[in-house]
Design an enzyme around this catalytic site. Structure first.
Site, PDB file in Angstrom:
ATOM      1  CB  SER A  42       9.400 -43.918  13.376  1.00 11.67           C
ATOM      2  OG  SER A  42       8.654 -45.272  13.042  1.00 11.67           O
ATOM      3  CB  SER A  44       5.299 -46.605  12.539  1.00  8.78           C
ATOM      4  OG  SER A  44       6.037 -47.679  12.445  1.00  8.78           O
ATOM      5  CE  LYS A 106       5.470 -49.359   8.936  1.00  6.68           C
ATOM      6  NZ  LYS A 106       5.289 -48.192   9.680  1.00  6.68           N
ATOM      7  CB  SER A 197       1.679 -46.859  10.546  1.00  5.87           C
ATOM      8  OG  SER A 197       2.281 -47.823   9.880  1.00  5.87           O
TER       9      SER A 197
END
Length: 250
Positions: A42, A44, A106, A197
């Site tokens: 993705s 994010s 992350k 995100s």
């Protein structure tokens, strides 16, 4: 005395099977104890990590937990051989607390005991706003519509002095949050693409337990844009992003 042909064939099959088993054991050991490949699914973490980036995740950076091993076998609690702990600014791969079958990636923003809050888009850590400096305008393409769009890219300075680059529009869906106090043994994580995100600001993720962290994202070893397809080998070369190969993640 020479071996009978059938004995030679039997010996050859035994050696082949033994070699394959040994190769599998070596590969599984390397994947379990050293580095695990990870694919960015993705956007994010844009603009630092892109869809189609393939990473090596260092498992020995923070020691080992049950999620360091294939299938997440519940063979011990907590972490072992934990010589270092995650630091603010580290990019980590972790198992989603509410569904450990899913991997997320992350950046660590809050350490145990920290207070974190977002006010008018600015991140406050322990009551202090993180300084920001404009960098440039980052251009991207919407994979669904094919339209080009632009986003401001800014430099954010963490309390320890590390600079990170984020994407931040003037207004976003989580520009104002409640005050989060990070519990012991857990971490607060955020994506670098702040307005796109799902991270610790939302209940879907929340605080990340230390044992859920698989490892630290270390290096991009391969990257290709979204046109890359194994069904179109003639288009492989044009889809490869060579400038991202062997890029160290910061």
């Amino acid at each position: 005395m020479s071996k009978h042909p059938s004995e030679k064939e039997h010996y050859s099959w035994n050696e082949t099977i033994r070699t394959v088993i040994l190769a599998v054991i070596i590969a599984m050991t390397f994947r379990s104890l050293a580095f695990e490949p990870f694919h960015i699914p993705s956007g994010s973490m844009k603009s630092n990590l892109l869809i189609g980036d393939y990473l090596f995740v260092s498992k020995f950076s923070y020691g080992y937990s049950r999620y360091s091993f294939p299938f997440g076998l519940d063979i011990f609690d907590g972490r072992v051989l934990e010589f270092n702990k995650p630091e603010r600014g580290d990019v980590v791969v972790f198992r989603l607390p509410h569904n450990p079958r899913i991997d997320f990636i992350k950046r660590v923003m809050g350490l145990p005991g920290d207070s974190i809050q977002v006010r008018e888009g600015i991140v406050y850590i322990n009551g202090n706003p993180l300084p920001r400096t404009p960098v440039d305008i980052w251009e991207d393409v919407n994979s669904e519509t094919g339209q080009t769009y632009q986003m401001p890219r800014v430099q954010e300075t963490l309390p320890e002095g590390k600079d990170i680059t984020i994407l931040k529009m003037p207004y976003g869906r989580a520009d104002n949050t409640r005050l989060f106090v990070v519990p012991e043994g857990k971490y607060f994580v955020m994506g670098d693409n702040r307005d796109n995100s799902t991270d610790s600001r939302f209940e879907e993720v929340g605080f990340v337990p230390e044992e859920n962290i698989v490892g630290r994202a270390q290096m991009i070893f391969f990257s290709a844009d979204e046109t890359f397809s194994i069904l179109n080998p003639l288009g492989w070369f044009s889809s490869l992003r060579f400038s991202r190969f062997f890029h160290v993640i910061r």
